[in-house]
Enzyme design. Sequence first.
Site, PDB file in Angstrom:
ATOM      1  N   HIS A 306       0.849  -1.189   0.000  1.00 25.45           N
ATOM      2  CA  HIS A 306       0.000   0.000   0.000  1.00 25.45           C
ATOM      3  C   HIS A 306       0.880   1.232   0.000  1.00 25.45           C
ATOM      4  O   HIS A 306       1.941   1.222   0.642  1.00 25.45           O
ATOM      5  CB  HIS A 306      -0.917   0.018   1.241  1.00 25.45           C
ATOM      6  N   ASP A 363      -8.086  -5.052  -0.059  1.00 24.70           N
ATOM      7  CA  ASP A 363      -8.635  -5.856  -1.145  1.00 24.70           C
ATOM      8  C   ASP A 363      -8.235  -7.314  -1.080  1.00 24.70           C
ATOM      9  O   ASP A 363      -8.715  -8.123  -1.866  1.00 24.70           O
ATOM     10  CB  ASP A 363      -8.205  -5.260  -2.487  1.00 24.70           C
TER      11      ASP A 363
HETATM   12  N1  ACO Z   1       4.090  -7.704  -4.958  1.00 24.51           N
HETATM   13  C1  ACO Z   1       5.438  -7.731  -5.139  1.00 24.51           C
HETATM   14  N2  ACO Z   1       6.261  -6.658  -4.968  1.00 24.51           N
HETATM   15  C2  ACO Z   1       5.677  -5.512  -4.614  1.00 24.51           C
HETATM   16  C3  ACO Z   1       4.275  -5.392  -4.415  1.00 24.51           C
HETATM   17  C4  ACO Z   1       3.476  -6.555  -4.598  1.00 24.51           C
HETATM   18  N3  ACO Z   1       2.165  -6.515  -4.421  1.00 24.51           N
HETATM   19  N4  ACO Z   1       3.963  -4.122  -4.073  1.00 24.51           N
HETATM   20  C5  ACO Z   1       5.126  -3.441  -4.053  1.00 24.51           C
HETATM   21  N5  ACO Z   1       6.163  -4.284  -4.370  1.00 24.51           N
HETATM   22  C6  ACO Z   1       7.592  -3.943  -4.387  1.00 24.51           C
HETATM   23  C7  ACO Z   1       7.949  -3.128  -5.628  1.00 24.51           C
HETATM   24  O1  ACO Z   1       8.335  -3.956  -6.702  1.00 24.51           O
HETATM   25  C8  ACO Z   1       9.064  -2.273  -5.092  1.00 24.51           C
HETATM   26  O2  ACO Z   1      10.208  -3.082  -5.021  1.00 24.51           O
HETATM   27  P1  ACO Z   1      11.693  -2.428  -5.218  1.00 24.51           P
HETATM   28  O3  ACO Z   1      11.859  -1.449  -4.098  1.00 24.51           O
HETATM   29  O4  ACO Z   1      12.619  -3.597  -5.149  1.00 24.51           O
HETATM   30  O5  ACO Z   1      11.668  -1.782  -6.573  1.00 24.51           O
HETATM   31  C9  ACO Z   1       8.632  -1.957  -3.657  1.00 24.51           C
HETATM   32  O6  ACO Z   1       7.814  -3.072  -3.268  1.00 24.51           O
HETATM   33  C10 ACO Z   1       7.844  -0.652  -3.503  1.00 24.51           C
HETATM   34  O7  ACO Z   1       6.730  -0.697  -4.401  1.00 24.51           O
HETATM   35  P2  ACO Z   1       6.121   0.554  -5.159  1.00 24.51           P
HETATM   36  O8  ACO Z   1       5.371   0.083  -6.366  1.00 24.51           O
HETATM   37  O9  ACO Z   1       7.184   1.588  -5.371  1.00 24.51           O
HETATM   38  O10 ACO Z   1       5.120   1.115  -4.064  1.00 24.51           O
HETATM   39  P3  ACO Z   1       3.935   2.112  -4.330  1.00 24.51           P
HETATM   40  O11 ACO Z   1       3.665   2.786  -3.057  1.00 24.51           O
HETATM   41  O12 ACO Z   1       4.229   2.949  -5.531  1.00 24.51           O
HETATM   42  O13 ACO Z   1       2.726   1.145  -4.746  1.00 24.51           O
HETATM   43  C11 ACO Z   1       0.886  -0.321  -4.646  1.00 24.51           C
HETATM   44  C12 ACO Z   1       1.729   0.714  -3.906  1.00 24.51           C
HETATM   45  C13 ACO Z   1       0.478   0.212  -6.033  1.00 24.51           C
HETATM   46  C14 ACO Z   1      -0.386  -0.590  -3.848  1.00 24.51           C
HETATM   47  C15 ACO Z   1       1.724  -1.626  -4.813  1.00 24.51           C
HETATM   48  O14 ACO Z   1       2.065  -2.129  -3.541  1.00 24.51           O
HETATM   49  C16 ACO Z   1       0.993  -2.690  -5.615  1.00 24.51           C
HETATM   50  O15 ACO Z   1       1.084  -2.704  -6.852  1.00 24.51           O
HETATM   51  N6  ACO Z   1       0.233  -3.629  -4.931  1.00 24.51           N
HETATM   52  C17 ACO Z   1      -0.544  -4.612  -5.626  1.00 24.51           C
HETATM   53  C18 ACO Z   1      -1.852  -4.001  -6.115  1.00 24.51           C
HETATM   54  C19 ACO Z   1      -2.832  -3.749  -4.985  1.00 24.51           C
HETATM   55  O16 ACO Z   1      -3.070  -4.594  -4.143  1.00 24.51           O
HETATM   56  N7  ACO Z   1      -3.450  -2.556  -5.021  1.00 24.51           N
HETATM   57  C20 ACO Z   1      -4.480  -2.178  -4.051  1.00 24.51           C
HETATM   58  C21 ACO Z   1      -4.015  -1.092  -3.153  1.00 24.51           C
HETATM   59  S1  ACO Z   1      -5.285  -0.731  -1.948  1.00 24.51           S
HETATM   60  C22 ACO Z   1      -6.358   0.234  -2.768  1.00 24.51           C
HETATM   61  O17 ACO Z   1      -6.073   0.901  -3.716  1.00 24.51           O
HETATM   62  C23 ACO Z   1      -7.728   0.201  -2.287  1.00 24.51           C
END
Ligand code: ACO
Length: 427
Positions: A306, A363
């Site tokens: 998140h 979610d």
């Molecule tokens: N699975 C695997 N790796 C992940 C995940 C995941 N679900 N989420 C983040 N990471 C990793 C990224 O690859 C990144 O790794 P790195 O530092 O080695 O490059 C690190 O964790 C940080 O991730 P970011 O994408 O930079 O974090 P951001 O804050 O931009 O994104 C987000 C948050 C979009 C929610 C992300 O965690 C994600 O894509 N999750 C899966 C989708 C999801 O569940 N979305 C619902 C969110 S809740 C809502 O909107 C109601």
Amino acid sequence: MNNKANLNVGNQNYEFECIKGSEDEVAIDISSLRGKTNVITIDPGFKNTGSCKSAITFLDGEKGILRYRGYSIEDLAEKADFLEVAYLLIFGNLPNQEKLDQFLFDIKENSIVDEDLKKILESFPKSAHPMGVLSSLTSALVSFNPSVSDLESKEEMYNAIVKILAKLPIIVAWVYRRAKGLPLDYGDYSLGYVENITKMMFKRPNKEYIQNDTIVSAINKLLILHADHEQNCSTSTVRIVGSSHAGLFASVSAGISALWGRLHGGANQAVIEMLEAIENDGGDTKKFMAKAKDKSDSFRLMGFGHRVYKNFDPRAKIIKVAADEVLKELGITDPILEIAKDLEKEALADPYFVDRKLYPNVDFYSGIIYKALEIPNEMFTVMFALGRLPGWIAQWKEMRENKEPIGRPRQIYIGEKYRDFLDLDLR
Ligand code: ACO
């Protein structure tokens, strides 16, 4: 901490005021930055940028706190009705019985959607994604309710608010029923807001509809947990669209489109599809954990991580318990729940997820409840939109009442410098 921040640009030092929120969070007010220094800030994804001051929702991602107007999400999910929460978010305080009755009455009085809207709905292919249809129909509602576009008085704003709260559930039910091949209707005037939603969605034309308290309570809880989440992607969209003085319905329609994406509200559909894919693949959760960690693989563990919560998502805790209750009460044993539990256990013990502070989000478990209620996967995000509606309304209203300026970020241009135009035959 003193309430000033100092910034050196070149050889010059500039001082900026700091603003403190009611929970002691601090922001540097850079609204005079460009005027004073001729430079701007750049912050992709707005990870460090506050777009407004807001009195609606407080969340502390490190401590896992979420409060609407000061009330904890745990208390609201346990004790409140969704319509009370909607009133709280929009108007600032919990309603007494009289105010709540009036609010429900005003919504009921507007619970009609122009029959012609059905023609628009019917012109979409049955295979169309419900979020696209919902966004389009919400936008189309403006044409049938022109009074919602140009809101100046408090009364006009109130009328627009009760109209959209009344009409969106009808459209949601229609989108769902059309996908199921069921006739469309207008619900039951005598019922409460959430009871009416469940009846509008699930009633069969040839069978009396009997309310199931477990289903009503689960949907009530899910709607409350989704009702607001401060300046997330869809809410920021609603505020920025509204900042041009586009009307409430048009702004909400844009919010629905923003919510659709898999990284935001669309994650609930993506989670169930992921869990089903793991099950169909033989149920090897370790294989999918490895894929999620592999940087050359685009697969992400949906429902994990998140932008703001770096500890746990308090909504996920409540929903996990609710999912267990619903499955037990409805007598459903779903193998994907076991897969979800295994994934959660493995991820919480895995250094990749621990180091990056990736925890289950709201979610991760909501789709399991929707699935148990036999709501099709593609409708999950529509249910989220129904819950988020009061939050969008409250944020839009606050933005208009605060007379916020039009949202218009700047950029750093990295394209070509000036070039002479080349005629077609010379290119
Ligand atoms: N699975 C695997 N790796 C992940 C995940 C995941 N679900 N989420 C983040 N990471 C990793 C990224 O690859 C990144 O790794 P790195 O530092 O080695 O490059 C690190 O964790 C940080 O991730 P970011 O994408 O930079 O974090 P951001 O804050 O931009 O994104 C987000 C948050 C979009 C929610 C992300 O965690 C994600 O894509 N999750 C899966 C989708 C999801 O569940 N979305 C619902 C969110 S809740 C809502 O909107 C109601």
